[in-house]
Design a protein around this motif. Structure first.
Motif, mmCIF file in Angstrom:
data_model
loop_
_atom_site.group_PDB
_atom_site.id
_atom_site.type_symbol
_atom_site.label_atom_id
_atom_site.label_comp_id
_atom_site.label_asym_id
_atom_site.label_seq_id
_atom_site.Cartn_x
_atom_site.Cartn_y
_atom_site.Cartn_z
ATOM 1 N N THR A 47 -7.056 0.554 2.407
ATOM 2 C CA THR A 47 -5.779 1.005 2.953
ATOM 3 C C THR A 47 -5.234 -0.033 3.922
ATOM 4 O OG1 THR A 47 -6.343 3.353 2.754
ATOM 5 C CG2 THR A 47 -4.630 2.774 4.351
ATOM 6 N N HIS B 225 0.230 0.344 8.543
ATOM 7 C CA HIS B 225 1.390 -0.293 9.172
ATOM 8 C C HIS B 225 1.539 0.289 10.575
ATOM 9 C CE1 HIS B 225 3.049 -1.997 5.293
ATOM 10 N NE2 HIS B 225 2.157 -1.109 4.850
ATOM 11 N N LYS C 13 2.166 4.234 8.934
ATOM 12 C CA LYS C 13 2.186 4.397 7.480
ATOM 13 C C LYS C 13 0.884 3.866 6.898
ATOM 14 C CE LYS C 13 4.481 2.603 3.338
ATOM 15 N NZ LYS C 13 5.515 1.655 2.847
ATOM 16 N N CYS C 14 0.224 4.658 6.068
ATOM 17 C CA CYS C 14 -1.016 4.265 5.411
ATOM 18 C C CYS C 14 -0.722 3.994 3.939
ATOM 19 C CB CYS C 14 -2.074 5.351 5.549
ATOM 20 S SG CYS C 14 -2.623 5.629 7.241
ATOM 21 N N GLU C 15 -0.857 2.736 3.548
ATOM 22 C CA GLU C 15 -0.542 2.305 2.184
ATOM 23 C C GLU C 15 -1.830 1.942 1.446
ATOM 24 O OE1 GLU C 15 1.498 -1.576 -0.031
ATOM 25 O OE2 GLU C 15 1.298 -1.488 2.156
ATOM 26 N N GLU C 16 -2.170 2.706 0.423
ATOM 27 C CA GLU C 16 -3.350 2.382 -0.373
ATOM 28 C C GLU C 16 -3.018 1.209 -1.281
ATOM 29 O OE1 GLU C 16 -5.810 4.603 -3.830
ATOM 30 O OE2 GLU C 16 -5.567 5.762 -1.974
#
Length: 319
Positions: free
Chosen positions: A69, A72, A79-82
């Motif tokens: 992950t 941000h 914001k958690c972006e995989e």
């Protein structure tokens, strides 16, 4: 921000200078669907992003995977972006690169997050399951290699003992530097690089069971030079974690030693005295320093931000 005033336990008055005037513990993100915040913890200061790896996830077919992950931190809420990479079962990481269960990988921090395998074996004998990694200022890469991968069913029968290795990516030379561990896990250097700290998490078996007669300790070694080459000498017991295991490990610029344990993050003086604890329910596997006394603690389903005194700087990034 929610401040947890009871999250900081002082054992020695020196801990007050680390905590500063108003220490705080803030929940940044949580994900109840899977334990997204387990290991690595790589803070990218230039973009204010954090990369973390999940614990192992087993799907309906019995296949295991680990997800990475990108957090941000500039956004509110974060914001958690995989992200998708080709690194199999990634675990520990640092700002040089990342490491997976079968070797050392280098991963780009920007899309499309390309990765390449750097090192997977000791002269043809494959690593068991590389766990943690640290880079010396001379460019050498030091890593721990326990047998958890085999015990957890995703690596073959080990063909090497549980050891610490030093790899020179320029010459290609690789050396076994320390042995005799149950499960070598976290590794870090003191700020002057004269000492190496290695956690031994033999207390925790690969199947999740525990044994109070096995070690859950941190060992210190001197980095000595013989014939122009480094050796690890004067192995000594530095500290024992009384709750859970000492997993990830880091130093600040004053030489204090921090480790993720069963009750949160424990902090010892360079002389091995327990100064205090940052209490997080469920414990901390790993963590990393940010800027100006900021820390990010990985608590499986939750990611926390710890604010210590502004004078505290991690030895890795020195910010």
């Amino acid at each position: 921000m929610t401040k947890h005033s009871n999250a900081f336990q002082v054992h020695d008055k020196r801990f007050h200078s680390i905590l500063g005037q108003s220490p705080s513990l803030e929940l940044l993100a949580e994900n109840e669907s899977y334990p997204f915040a387990h290991e690595a913890g790589v803070f990218i200061a230039s973009t204010n992003h954090l990369f973390i790896t999940s614990s192992r996830i087993t799907d309906a077919r019995g296949e295991q995977s680990v997800r990475i992950t990108r957090v941000h931190l500039n956004e509110t809420p974060v914001k958690c972006e995989e992200i998708l990479t080709s690194i199999p079962l990634a675990n520990g990481g640092l700002n040089y690169g990342d490491d997976g269960s079968s070797g050392l990988y280098l991963m780009s921090t920007e899309p499309p997050y390309t990765s390449k395998l750097l090192k997977a074996d000791f002269y043809g004998r494959p690593f068991s399951s590389v766990n943690d990694v640290v880079v010396h200022s001379d460019g050498s890469i030091w890593l721990t290699d326990p047998t958890y991968g085999f015990e957890q069913g995703y690596r073959p029968t080990p063909s090497l003992p549980s050891q610490v290795y030093r790899w020179n990516p320029v010459s290609g030379n690789i050396r076994a530097m320390a042995d005799g561990f149950g499960k070598p896990n976290g590794i870090c250097f003191s700020p002057d690089e004269k000492t190496v700290y290695v956690t031994d998490t033999h207390w925790l078996h690969g199947n999740g069971s525990t044994d109070d007669q096995r070690v859950s300790s941190i060992y210190a070694f001197n980095v000595s030079t013989y014939h122009g080459e480094p050796f690890l000498t004067n192995q000594r017991l530095f500290a024992m974690a009384d709750k859970g295991i000492p997993d990830g490990i880091k130093c600040d610029l004053d030489g204090n030693v921090y480790s993720g344990c069963g009750d949160g993050i424990n902090v010892w003086s360079p002389g091995g005295v327990l100064l205090g604890r940052i209490l997080i329910d469920g414990g901390v596997a790993n963590f990393c320093f940010g800027k100006g006394g900021e820390m990010f603690a990985l608590n499986e389903h939750r990611l926390w931000r710890v604010q210590l005194g502004g004078n505290v700087k991690g030895a890795l990034l020195r910010i």
